[in-house]
Motif scaffolding. Sequence first.
Motif, PDB file in Angstrom:
ATOM      1  N   SER A   7      -3.651  18.657 -14.850  1.00  0.00           N
ATOM      2  CA  SER A   7      -2.301  19.205 -15.046  1.00  0.00           C
ATOM      3  C   SER A   7      -1.405  18.953 -13.837  1.00  0.00           C
ATOM      4  CB  SER A   7      -2.376  20.715 -15.298  1.00  0.00           C
ATOM      5  OG  SER A   7      -3.074  20.999 -16.475  1.00  0.00           O
ATOM      6  N   ALA A   8      -2.015  18.791 -12.655  1.00  0.00           N
ATOM      7  CA  ALA A   8      -1.226  18.601 -11.434  1.00  0.00           C
ATOM      8  C   ALA A   8      -2.118  18.035 -10.346  1.00  0.00           C
ATOM      9  CB  ALA A   8      -0.624  19.931 -10.970  1.00  0.00           C
ATOM     10  N   LEU A   9      -1.474  17.434  -9.352  1.00  0.00           N
ATOM     11  CA  LEU A   9      -2.136  17.075  -8.103  1.00  0.00           C
ATOM     12  C   LEU A   9      -1.637  18.034  -7.038  1.00  0.00           C
ATOM     13  CD1 LEU A   9      -3.713  15.336  -6.050  1.00  0.00           C
ATOM     14  CD2 LEU A   9      -1.676  13.859  -5.901  1.00  0.00           C
ATOM     15  N   ILE A  10      -2.561  18.770  -6.430  1.00  0.00           N
ATOM     16  CA  ILE A  10      -2.221  19.658  -5.320  1.00  0.00           C
ATOM     17  C   ILE A  10      -2.524  18.889  -4.035  1.00  0.00           C
ATOM     18  CG2 ILE A  10      -2.478  21.955  -4.357  1.00  0.00           C
ATOM     19  CD1 ILE A  10      -1.701  21.867  -7.359  1.00  0.00           C
ATOM     20  N   LEU A  11      -1.483  18.601  -3.275  1.00  0.00           N
ATOM     21  CA  LEU A  11      -1.598  17.732  -2.105  1.00  0.00           C
ATOM     22  C   LEU A  11      -1.437  18.553  -0.833  1.00  0.00           C
ATOM     23  CD1 LEU A  11      -1.899  14.597  -1.771  1.00  0.00           C
ATOM     24  CD2 LEU A  11       0.585  14.543  -1.394  1.00  0.00           C
ATOM     25  N   SER A  12      -2.295  18.326   0.135  1.00  0.00           N
ATOM     26  CA  SER A  12      -2.136  18.971   1.439  1.00  0.00           C
ATOM     27  C   SER A  12      -0.938  18.365   2.161  1.00  0.00           C
ATOM     28  CB  SER A  12      -3.404  18.806   2.277  1.00  0.00           C
ATOM     29  OG  SER A  12      -4.459  19.576   1.738  1.00  0.00           O
ATOM     30  N   PRO A  13      -0.207  19.174   2.949  1.00  0.00           N
ATOM     31  CA  PRO A  13       1.028  18.678   3.567  1.00  0.00           C
ATOM     32  C   PRO A  13       0.828  17.561   4.578  1.00  0.00           C
ATOM     33  CG  PRO A  13       0.490  20.883   4.349  1.00  0.00           C
ATOM     34  CD  PRO A  13      -0.417  20.600   3.205  1.00  0.00           C
ATOM     35  N   GLY A  14      -0.381  17.420   5.132  1.00  0.00           N
ATOM     36  CA  GLY A  14      -0.623  16.345   6.081  1.00  0.00           C
ATOM     37  C   GLY A  14      -0.800  14.988   5.444  1.00  0.00           C
ATOM     38  N   VAL A  15      -0.843  14.932   4.107  1.00  0.00           N
ATOM     39  CA  VAL A  15      -1.077  13.679   3.389  1.00  0.00           C
ATOM     40  C   VAL A  15       0.271  13.070   2.999  1.00  0.00           C
ATOM     41  CG1 VAL A  15      -2.173  12.647   1.365  1.00  0.00           C
ATOM     42  CG2 VAL A  15      -3.252  14.602   2.505  1.00  0.00           C
ATOM     43  N   PRO A  16       0.534  11.782   3.305  1.00  0.00           N
ATOM     44  CA  PRO A  16       1.849  11.186   3.028  1.00  0.00           C
ATOM     45  C   PRO A  16       2.224  11.218   1.554  1.00  0.00           C
ATOM     46  CG  PRO A  16       0.594   9.795   4.530  1.00  0.00           C
ATOM     47  CD  PRO A  16      -0.353  10.853   4.038  1.00  0.00           C
ATOM     48  N   LEU A  17       3.399  11.757   1.280  1.00  0.00           N
ATOM     49  CA  LEU A  17       3.932  11.795  -0.082  1.00  0.00           C
ATOM     50  C   LEU A  17       4.792  10.570  -0.375  1.00  0.00           C
ATOM     51  CD1 LEU A  17       4.365  13.416  -2.730  1.00  0.00           C
ATOM     52  CD2 LEU A  17       6.334  14.497  -1.611  1.00  0.00           C
ATOM     53  N   THR A  18       5.611  10.159   0.603  1.00  0.00           N
ATOM     54  CA  THR A  18       6.522   9.024   0.396  1.00  0.00           C
ATOM     55  C   THR A  18       6.425   7.954   1.481  1.00  0.00           C
ATOM     56  OG1 THR A  18       8.292  10.239   1.537  1.00  0.00           O
ATOM     57  CG2 THR A  18       8.192  10.435  -0.874  1.00  0.00           C
ATOM     58  N   HIS A  19       6.374   8.360   2.761  1.00  0.00           N
ATOM     59  CA  HIS A  19       6.402   7.426   3.884  1.00  0.00           C
ATOM     60  C   HIS A  19       5.205   7.681   4.799  1.00  0.00           C
ATOM     61  CE1 HIS A  19      10.613   7.529   2.531  1.00  0.00           C
ATOM     62  NE2 HIS A  19      10.750   6.330   3.078  1.00  0.00           N
ATOM     63  N   PRO A  20       4.728   6.682   5.538  1.00  0.00           N
ATOM     64  CA  PRO A  20       5.181   5.279   5.500  1.00  0.00           C
ATOM     65  C   PRO A  20       4.880   4.586   4.184  1.00  0.00           C
ATOM     66  CG  PRO A  20       3.224   5.521   6.864  1.00  0.00           C
ATOM     67  CD  PRO A  20       3.656   6.904   6.498  1.00  0.00           C
ATOM     68  N   GLU A  21       3.899   5.113   3.440  1.00  0.00           N
ATOM     69  CA  GLU A  21       3.686   4.712   2.063  1.00  0.00           C
ATOM     70  C   GLU A  21       2.938   5.850   1.379  1.00  0.00           C
ATOM     71  OE1 GLU A  21      -0.474   2.162   2.349  1.00  0.00           O
ATOM     72  OE2 GLU A  21       1.432   1.087   2.434  1.00  0.00           O
ATOM     73  N   PRO A  22       3.153   6.032   0.077  1.00  0.00           N
ATOM     74  CA  PRO A  22       2.490   7.134  -0.616  1.00  0.00           C
ATOM     75  C   PRO A  22       0.966   6.998  -0.560  1.00  0.00           C
ATOM     76  CG  PRO A  22       4.264   6.220  -1.957  1.00  0.00           C
ATOM     77  CD  PRO A  22       4.069   5.285  -0.807  1.00  0.00           C
ATOM     78  N   HIS A  23       0.295   8.140  -0.441  1.00  0.00           N
ATOM     79  CA  HIS A  23      -1.156   8.161  -0.480  1.00  0.00           C
ATOM     80  C   HIS A  23      -1.634   7.662  -1.845  1.00  0.00           C
ATOM     81  CE1 HIS A  23      -5.216  10.111  -0.485  1.00  0.00           C
ATOM     82  NE2 HIS A  23      -5.173   9.728   0.783  1.00  0.00           N
ATOM     83  N   TRP A  24      -2.844   7.129  -1.917  1.00  0.00           N
ATOM     84  CA  TRP A  24      -3.328   6.558  -3.174  1.00  0.00           C
ATOM     85  C   TRP A  24      -3.409   7.596  -4.293  1.00  0.00           C
ATOM     86  CZ3 TRP A  24      -7.848   8.753  -4.891  1.00  0.00           C
ATOM     87  CH2 TRP A  24      -8.717   9.305  -3.953  1.00  0.00           C
ATOM     88  N   THR A  25      -3.636   8.874  -3.945  1.00  0.00           N
ATOM     89  CA  THR A  25      -3.649   9.911  -4.988  1.00  0.00           C
ATOM     90  C   THR A  25      -2.263  10.110  -5.577  1.00  0.00           C
ATOM     91  OG1 THR A  25      -3.379  11.605  -3.270  1.00  0.00           O
ATOM     92  CG2 THR A  25      -5.621  11.177  -4.051  1.00  0.00           C
ATOM     93  N   VAL A  26      -1.232   9.918  -4.763  1.00  0.00           N
ATOM     94  CA  VAL A  26       0.147  10.056  -5.250  1.00  0.00           C
ATOM     95  C   VAL A  26       0.443   8.995  -6.311  1.00  0.00           C
ATOM     96  CG1 VAL A  26       2.584   9.937  -4.580  1.00  0.00           C
ATOM     97  CG2 VAL A  26       0.930  11.129  -3.109  1.00  0.00           C
ATOM     98  N   ALA A  27       0.007   7.775  -6.025  1.00  0.00           N
ATOM     99  CA  ALA A  27       0.214   6.691  -7.000  1.00  0.00           C
ATOM    100  C   ALA A  27      -0.515   6.986  -8.308  1.00  0.00           C
ATOM    101  CB  ALA A  27      -0.263   5.366  -6.405  1.00  0.00           C
TER     102      ALA A  27
END
Length: 453
Positions: free
Chosen positions: A67-87
């Motif tokens: 239903s969602a990805l819960i991401l820790s704040p230390g993991v890149p969301l947008t820069h320098p490039e999105p983390h592979w889980t974001v993709a």
Amino acid sequence: MTPVITFAGRTVALFGLGGSGLATALALQAGGARVVACDDSPESMARAQAQGVVTGDLRDADWSAFSALILSPGVPLTHPEPHWTVALAKRAGIEIIGDIELFCRERRAVAQGSPFIAITGTNGKSTTTALIAHVLAHAGWDVQMGGNIGTAILSLAPPAANRVHVIEMSSFQIDLTPTLDPSVGVLLNITPDHLDRHGTMENYAAIKERLIVAADLAVVGIDDEPSRAIAERRKGALVRIQVAEGSSAPDTLTARAAAVYGTNDERLADLDGIGTLRGAHNWQNAAIAIATVRALGVTGPALDAGLRSFPGLPHRMEPLGHRGRVLFVNDSKATNADSTEKALSAFRDIHWILGGKAKEGGIAPLSPLFDRVAHAYLIGAATEAFAATLEGKVPYTRCGTLDVATKAAAEAAAASDAPEPVVLLSPACASYDQFKSFEERGNRFRDYVRALA
């Protein structure tokens, strides 16, 4: 703990099992969610498994089940490039959120309108968060303090009508909280920072602005242009805070000359003599705290008592006390020139201990404040670079290590004619050449001061 019941019966992916990530996984499971948690560190995975968290390899997971990805704040969301889980989450069309977003949803579900204060800014967040929490607790509130300041928000007690949450938020946390709606949203200041994670200054400022957009009341420092523009765009209740001379403008509190004044130039608080609130930057922190706690009904003697009993934060212009006339101050948290500038501005007759692993730009930006320094005591890897900057402007001694510098500074300060000489550890450097952290460096300094005759 705050159990996350809003995801009960649903399956979520979670990446990042540090302190806040592990707390989030446990809170989700306590609320009835199914969690598949992952981390790049095998040690973090093992620690989570030992506490009953279900872990798995999210690269091979069926993302249509989440239903969602819960991401820790230390993991890149947008820069320098999105983390592979974001993709992978975007490909599956699911939302990407953080632990404070989960708290906001719980608050709306179980305690709509309960007091929730969110604080952000480039500098001063932790001191202001701690000050607000201290004043409210001193006035009798049940205070839950956390977020970026150290305790994960979902490790705190759940929201309730008679309980206030005072939460420090980094830009990374705001970016993962799309429905952020605090009772009071606080923005202290904005200067360039974390641009590697946000791309541009404009994007960084826009993320900071999101903290106040849906707040019932916004409290905004207006001493920098980006924050001033944000205050102008604010729709809804607003208190502006400025550090300036002269009378306050409408809807503005002014901090000046160790006092805070209201919109009719009424003196709201006298900060003179409060050692933990020295300097103009702390006057701003105090003014913001005053505007915030007044919104919750704390005024008069209760407010004054809370301010005067504030112990400050360790390693942030922390007064360690006097030896005779000499005041010792631990500002080990000052790991760059911008942070050290606040301490140098707050004192005179300074015996300044500095050095370590230098940051870009060194201490040259501090030269307008060199006339406040009686003598400098250099330690660590930055010694020769800093000696070159100080040459002909400030007398200095190469000390090498902190113990040698503390002893030399204490002896020279005690022998000076100044009414209150200050031995100040404000390194303007990272600690990693000689210490594991700025905390270890500050603790060692505290020990050396205690050992002085």
